[in-house]
Design an enzyme around this catalytic site. Sequence first.
Site, short mmCIF file in Angstrom:
data_model
loop_
_atom_site.label_atom_id
_atom_site.label_comp_id
_atom_site.label_asym_id
_atom_site.label_seq_id
_atom_site.Cartn_x
_atom_site.Cartn_y
_atom_site.Cartn_z
N ALA A 292 -11.76 2.95 0.72
CA ALA A 292 -12.53 3.77 1.67
C ALA A 292 -13.87 3.15 2.03
CB ALA A 292 -12.73 5.18 1.11
N CYS B 174 -14.45 -23.92 17.39
CA CYS B 174 -14.22 -24.68 16.16
C CYS B 174 -13.22 -25.81 16.42
CB CYS B 174 -13.74 -23.75 15.05
SG CYS B 174 -12.01 -23.24 15.15
N CYS C 110 -8.32 -24.23 19.11
CA CYS C 110 -9.58 -24.54 19.81
C CYS C 110 -9.60 -25.95 20.38
CB CYS C 110 -10.76 -24.33 18.87
SG CYS C 110 -11.09 -22.59 18.49
N ASP D 111 0.86 -1.18 0.00
CA ASP D 111 0.00 0.00 0.00
C ASP D 111 0.89 1.23 0.00
OD1 ASP D 111 -2.21 1.57 0.02
OD2 ASP D 111 -2.79 1.16 2.09
N CYS E 178 -10.08 -26.00 15.02
CA CYS E 178 -8.70 -25.66 14.66
C CYS E 178 -7.76 -26.11 15.78
CB CYS E 178 -8.57 -24.16 14.40
SG CYS E 178 -8.54 -23.13 15.89
N ASP F 81 -3.67 7.25 -3.75
CA ASP F 81 -5.01 7.78 -3.97
C ASP F 81 -5.48 8.58 -2.75
OD1 ASP F 81 -4.99 4.95 -2.88
OD2 ASP F 81 -7.03 5.56 -2.36
#
Length: 670
Positions: free
Chosen positions: A187, A270, A275, A85, A272, A120
Amino acid sequence: MNFEIKYKDARGRLGILKTPHGNIKTPALMPVIHPGKQTINVKDYGAEVVITNAYLIYKNEDLREIAIKEGVHKLINFDGPVVTDSGSFQLSEYGDVQVSNQQIVEFQEKIGTDIGTSLDIPTPPDVKRERAERELEITLQRAAESLEVRDELMLNSVVQGSTYPDLRSKCADELGKMDFEVHPIGAVVPLMESYRYKELVEVVMASVSHLPDSRPRHLMGAGHPMIFSLAVAMGCDLFDSAAYILYAEDDRLLMPNGTLKLEKLHEMPCSCEVCTKYTPEELRQMKKEDRVELLARHNLMVSFAEIRQIRQAIIDGSLWELVEQRCRAHPFLLEALRSLKNFTQDLEKYDPPYKKSAFFYSGSESLNRPEVFRHLKRMERIPNKGSVLLLPRSNKPYSKYLYDLPKRFYRITGEKENTETVNPESVESQLENMQVVVVDVPFGIIPLELDQVYPLAQNESPDDYDEDSIKIVNNILQDYLKVFEQIIISEEVVDTFQLKETLQINEKYEFPEPLKIVVSDDIRIKMIADYQFGAGAGEGLFNEEVKIVKSRKTGKIRHVYDGEELIATLRASDGVFVLAREGARRLHSFIPYPKNRVVVNEDAEPFAREGKSIFAKFVINCDIDIHANEEVLIVNEEDQLLAFGKSVLNGKEILDFNTGQAVKTRKGGF
């Protein structure tokens, strides 16, 4: 442009974006990497691409020196594609940055960024129009300047325009004329943070509908997994996320259906590795630093799992079902989904008409899907008969279950009543001039001849219709029935869809003998062809005496021949025609140029005749109304038939792309 589409559903694309440091499979999530502070190797969790901030590197003398000397990839310890960016985020947060557009673009190229970004102006929502217009002009000027500055750097250029859809579209149009590789939509974080998802839909659709189809779109700042599927369905390909670490620092866990606070958890949410290894209490007792890293790992795993599920849904053709599930996670997401009905016509052009997955009705929002809109438009291709008989739904395919027909009906006759048609003594002749239609949710009207065509056969909805679906089918019937001189409606249909008052039905009717409805194979194949290729195509393909061959196993039509010459095969999976050589020749002779055609240049002619697939860069014209997965004719500039096959892209995409396949050729040799 190095972007190629492999699969499509809704406006979503599963594609490949090629960069100097490798390929990116889209849709893709780009974890935000903070230069000099990153501790988690995001590649371990599925990241093929990351995004970091070139402005922060530029402003830090130590980081800048390393980046210039060794490159940004070494600096952040990531060997895949890196997007940077330009400092626009800092500009939006602090109102100023200490770098020019030219300086930051040159710096991004110097440090070896794969995809850089011009500086921008991120105009926030709700500003006065004068400010939005003024800042948009600066964004466009800087975009043009960045192209003059760059050497070989791939460049983002961000679509701005605040919450003014027309300004977003104007910006997208202007940027589309310039030679950029990727287009972020900027934005929009304030909209997402304040749950203004309906306005997000307006901003995104105003942007993507005016951007070139051949370039990926990046929804900037969209890092929560519950928004991914909706954004992909609208045509977004890339997402960046600092949410995985920001939420972790606030003891919050990302999930596809929302956010959970650790302090309120009794069980982990979950499967994972975090977890399953730790309890909420164990995490709460940890040092802050250790807990944040573990929660960030959970957030990354959940986010990338959602991206993988979205990709699979695109391949399966079930993206809409996933979107409808996810948007029920929050009332304002549901509101956003409902607002998509304002863009159904646009979405229909990109949504493939034939898919692997069935259509599952999950609520009134399903009635706004492109498949329903497309079906009702294609019904206009079907020639009308003098009368219509409306039956309630049964098991599918409907024409197979005609042994238990209703016995009580209502009748409506028009001023042009045909006495032969309504003569109770001639039921058989009555049926000859009568279109038999099943009334059902979500498609409203389904002629028996089309009851094996996708998605009319491949859909499921509850037996207990909701009020919205009843109302919409009622409206569909009002429009459909206007052209018939005689209407006979099953009492069950009248009662179910509340038609008695709507159609001012009073006359009860009984057939003098039990109905025996038989669907003619000849009429069926012609109606399918009209529905698939356009009005009159059935006569064009099957205008002579043809031989119909059925499957011994299912009894369904499989092949249509002229003598020993195969015209077309009716595909078992979706009930539509796959052309053979003779069918392609007949369709080409009947349908005027440029309908159903893809026109290739001289270089591609010999390859097309050999049956080789057609790449987009060789296409010089095509029918703009072609959809992905449709049967198409491949011709040269003189409209000579060269080959035929299945389109990979829609007409607009075929003309816009210069890379990848446009048509998978089935046969050449003409």
